[in-house]
Scaffold this motif. Structure first.
Motif, PDB file in Angstrom:
ATOM      1  N   ILE A 137      59.095  33.713  44.042  1.00 16.02           N
ATOM      2  CA  ILE A 137      59.260  32.417  44.636  1.00 16.02           C
ATOM      3  C   ILE A 137      60.877  32.933  45.196  1.00 16.02           C
ATOM      4  N   GLY A 138      60.872  32.580  46.569  1.00 19.57           N
ATOM      5  CA  GLY A 138      62.021  32.997  47.407  1.00 19.57           C
ATOM      6  C   GLY A 138      61.842  32.400  48.646  1.00 19.57           C
ATOM      7  N   ALA A 139      63.014  33.036  49.459  1.00 17.86           N
ATOM      8  CA  ALA A 139      62.751  32.450  50.946  1.00 17.86           C
ATOM      9  C   ALA A 139      61.633  32.991  51.940  1.00 17.86           C
ATOM     10  N   GLY A 140      60.960  33.890  51.337  1.00 20.31           N
ATOM     11  CA  GLY A 140      59.569  34.218  51.905  1.00 20.31           C
ATOM     12  C   GLY A 140      58.674  32.940  52.244  1.00 20.31           C
ATOM     13  N   PHE A 183      62.426  37.210  61.349  1.00 16.58           N
ATOM     14  CA  PHE A 183      62.320  36.881  60.051  1.00 16.58           C
ATOM     15  C   PHE A 183      60.525  36.974  59.885  1.00 16.58           C
ATOM     16  N   LEU A 184      59.810  36.482  60.588  1.00 13.07           N
ATOM     17  CA  LEU A 184      58.338  36.274  60.302  1.00 13.07           C
ATOM     18  C   LEU A 184      57.789  37.803  60.361  1.00 13.07           C
ATOM     19  N   TYR A 185      58.237  38.580  61.628  1.00 12.72           N
ATOM     20  CA  TYR A 185      57.773  39.928  61.909  1.00 12.72           C
ATOM     21  C   TYR A 185      57.937  40.707  60.594  1.00 12.72           C
ATOM     22  N   TYR A 215      66.130  38.770  55.252  1.00 14.69           N
ATOM     23  CA  TYR A 215      67.106  37.794  54.427  1.00 14.69           C
ATOM     24  C   TYR A 215      68.265  37.845  55.335  1.00 14.69           C
ATOM     25  N   ILE A 216      68.785  39.039  55.848  1.00 15.46           N
ATOM     26  CA  ILE A 216      69.889  38.873  56.831  1.00 15.46           C
ATOM     27  C   ILE A 216      69.620  38.019  58.025  1.00 15.46           C
ATOM     28  N   SER A 217      68.508  38.138  58.721  1.00 14.34           N
ATOM     29  CA  SER A 217      67.991  37.133  59.611  1.00 14.34           C
ATOM     30  C   SER A 217      68.081  35.737  59.355  1.00 14.34           C
ATOM     31  N   PHE A 268      70.419  28.287  49.226  1.00 17.13           N
ATOM     32  CA  PHE A 268      69.931  28.657  47.854  1.00 17.13           C
ATOM     33  C   PHE A 268      68.874  29.680  47.835  1.00 17.13           C
ATOM     34  N   ALA A 269      67.986  29.245  48.627  1.00 16.61           N
ATOM     35  CA  ALA A 269      66.699  30.059  48.374  1.00 16.61           C
ATOM     36  C   ALA A 269      66.768  31.393  49.120  1.00 16.61           C
ATOM     37  N   VAL A 270      67.518  31.478  49.971  1.00 17.40           N
ATOM     38  CA  VAL A 270      67.925  32.850  50.967  1.00 17.40           C
ATOM     39  C   VAL A 270      68.858  33.506  49.836  1.00 17.40           C
TER      40      VAL A 270
END
Length: 414
Positions: free
Chosen positions: A25-28, A344-346, A106-108, A292-294
């Motif tokens: 579970i993360g920013a994805g 991010f999506l790509y 995650y930088i994006s 926080f997720a990112v």
């Protein structure tokens, strides 16, 4: 007495479940409702359940092979011994690619969400610069030590869990059945858009590098580790379902088209939710949670990439050696973040493409090779050769779907 002492010294299953769930579970997860808008809620949920089933069993196949080696043997060691140098090189390249592309993602994501957070405070700040500064801050923490990363991750993870339950409790309270059931559209089509979501589903269930870590943690205890994998992945599946319910029950299906056209980055989705809900407190919770997720995803992925590159290039653990590793870890994705700030999506999609190798194809091949050499005396995944074939097809099918999608040969919801 000795048996009782041993039983008491066995680590709790809770720790293993949290390792798996926290890794997955993360920013994805922010990419899921955007890429799944075409398939919408029920078809997307079916895709997630199917992916969960396959990714759980591919992880169990790594465990099956791993149990024939001493605790502490790495994914790299097992692959090299059972499949040979060529497969090990391919597996290593796919892991490195996934970690690099996720670091860029995650930088994006961090640039966009920091930009959105400051915008809420009426502070104008470039997303490119925000992502760059955030990456430099993470690079400094990773350069300091693994202990520094561990402490920072514990703080961020605790905050993420608290804001997660506060945010999702509020989101579910605002769900509109008419929006979720998409009653506004006449004769909508969903199934044709399901295939293109599968690589994103796969990327959202990546935990396979942690299986050898769990065996090192628990020893040769397949029953305990199996429970960790089952419960950890089930928690992730449940939270993804709640996330889809909370987003698709609040944002109309056609509104996701504009979100995707803007790059699908986290700030765009948060803005859309904020606009629909019209709740200042919920907007604040969404912003805090997304930050926080990112941060937690960023720390975990970059530490994994840092350790992988240090081992690959033989950089030592001195300040100079760690600086070399940090430069190799952060410079390429930081350059990508400056050039393509909204990828991010790509990036998540390409991570899913590369992850098919080490999270699906290689585990199935490891199980087959392990059975031929050792007979799998400690544990064998159920389903025989049919299950191995299913996981191989799942991996190859995901790769094919991504290629077809990249060539514009699959239907896109727009």
């Amino acid at each position: 007495m000795t048996a009782l002492s041993t039983a008491r010294s066995t680590p709790s299953i809770f720790g293993g479940v949290m390792i798996i769930g926290g890794t997955i579970i993360g920013a994805g997860m922010f990419s899921l409702p955007v890429v799944m808008a075409g398939a919408w809620f029920f078809w997307s949920l079916a895709g997630l359940v199917f992916t969960w089933f396959c990714m759980l069993h591919s992880g169990l196949m790594i465990l099956e092979a791993n149990l024939n080696y001493a605790p502490g043997a790495s994914f790299d060691t097992i692959t090299r011994d059972l499949l040979g140098r060529n497969w090990n090189v391919l597996n290593g390249l796919s892991i490195a690619f996934v970690l690099y592309i996720l670091t860029y993602a995650y930088i994006s994501a961090s640039g966009s969400i920091i930009h959105h957070t400051l915008d809420e405070l009426n502070v104008v700040f470039s997303p490119r610069l925000a992502g760059l500064l955030f990456a430099l801050a993470v690079a400094f923490i990773v350069w300091l030590s693994t202990k520094a990363v561990s402490r920072m991750t514990a703080i961020v993870l605790g905050a993420k869990v608290i804001t997660f339950f506060l945010t999702f409790g509020s989101l579910l309270g605002h769900v509109k059945p008419a929006t979720l059931m998409n009653v506004a559209e006449q004769s909508p089509s969903y199934a044709p858009y399901l295939l293109m979501t599968l690589p994103f589903c796969l990327a959202s269930f990546g935990y396979h590098g942690n299986v050898p870590s769990l065996m090192k943690y628990y020893g040769r205890e397949p029953k305990i580790i199996i429970r960790c994998l089952v419960w950890g992945t089930l928690i992730a599946l449940g939270l993804y379902a709640i996330w889809l319910l909370g987003t698709m029950g609040n944002i109309a299906r056609h509104d996701f088209i504009a979100i995707a056209e803007k790059g699908g980055n986290i700030d765009v989705l948060v803005q859309a939710l904020s606009g629909v809900l019209n709740s200042r407190s919920l907007n604040l919770l969404l912003v805090i949670f997304s930050n926080f997720a990112v941060a937690s995803s960023f720390l975990g992925v970059t530490l994994g990439l840092f350790d992988y590159l240090a081992d690959l290039f033989g950089f030592d653990d001195s300040p100079l050696g760690r600086l070399k590793t940090a430069l190799a870890t952060f410079l390429p994705p930081m350059a990508g973040g400056l050039i393509w700030p909204n990828g991010f999506l790509y990036a998540i999609g390409y991570a899913g493409l590369a992850a098919t190798v080490w999270a699906a194809i290689v585990p199935a091949l490891l199980a087959r090779a392990s059975r031929k050499r050792f007979g799998s005396p400690r544990y064998r995944v159920w389903g025989g050769n049919g299950m191995i074939a299913l996981i191989l097809l799942f991996g190859a099918g995901n790769a094919l779907v991504h290629v077809l999608s990249s060539l514009g040969l699959l239907p896109v919801y727009k």
